[in-house]
Design an enzyme around this catalytic site. Structure first.
Site: not given
Length: 245
Positions: A23-24
């Site tokens: 999850t950037l």
């Protein structure tokens, strides 16, 4: 006829690591959660907004959930990661119930579990993008703690996440006391949520308040707070600000 095996470049993404995802950046997020201890247990408040970037996209997102028999969880941050945390906790509670030994996990144990989960995910460079609040009552003992997305955690008489750390905690530090009644606790939480509604662009005027006592968890129906927008500071907020637009 000779066949030459094609050589993969050294920086190729093919292989086990190519399936690894992170999850950037959080997509749909909830804002502050505020909680405090009162005379009979724990009170917790959160609004129901879910922001898609800077757009207030969803207005019926429930961010407080009962955990087992003795705990209540609230979360700000990425909603899908909050759902992942709930999945972990469902498995934890199910495993604990399978022992059928007459004992059940209390809020302190659940809070400690969450600190390990959040810190473990941070060390894998794949954090759960949430700050969570865990409160509960077991055997007459009230417990309230919080954990950040990188595993920073503490226990206190009142806690808050997001903008609540900056705007609600000073109010709680001034007005909270040991013998707070249920009615006074709700009024104090509503005061905090009203300030957050005025000052936090991600807040929405649709709130829930939850309480947990020895009897269990009760979460209120959504409701709106009375607001007043005629303050002179709201009419021209940039007046006198150097270099403002």
């Amino acid at each position: 006829m000779q066949f030459m095996a094609s050589k993969q470049p050294e920086n190729s993404l093919l292989g086990p690591e190519s399936d690894s995802q992170r999850t950037l950046y959080p997509y749909v997020t909830g804002t502050s959660v505020v909680a405090l201890k009162y005379k009979d247990g724990i009170l917790m408040a959160a609004d129901m907004g879910g922001s898609y970037g800077s757009t207030l996209r969803y207005k019926s997102v429930e961010r407080m959930k009962p955990i087992g028999k003795h705990s209540l969880l609230g979360a700000s941050g990425e909603i899908s990661d909050f759902q992942e945390i709930l999945h972990y906790l469902d498995e934890l509670i199910l495993y604990d119930n399978m022992w059928d030994d007459g004992n059940s996990l209390g809020p302190k144990e659940v809070h400690n579990y969450l600190t390990r989960v959040m810190y473990n995910r941070r060390n894998k460079f794949n954090p759960l993008w949430n700050s969570v609040v865990l409160g509960g009552v077991k055997n007459g003992q009230k417990y309230l703690g919080t954990v950040s997305m990188i595993g920073v955690n503490f226990e206190d008489n009142h806690v808050a996440t997001g903008f609540g750390n900056h705007l609600a905690r000073p109010i709680l530090c001034q007005e909270w006391h040991d013998n707070l009644s249920f009615e006074d606790g709700v009024k104090l939480l509503e005061k905090c949520m009203r300030v957050l509604l005025y000052r936090d662009r991600s807040a929405v005027n649709k709130h829930q308040i939850a309480k947990i006592t020895e009897e269990g968890v009760t979460i209120s129906q959504p409701y709106s707070l009375k607001t007043y927008w005629e303050f002179s500071a709201f009419e021209n907020p940039a007046q006198g600000a150097v270099g403002s637009w």
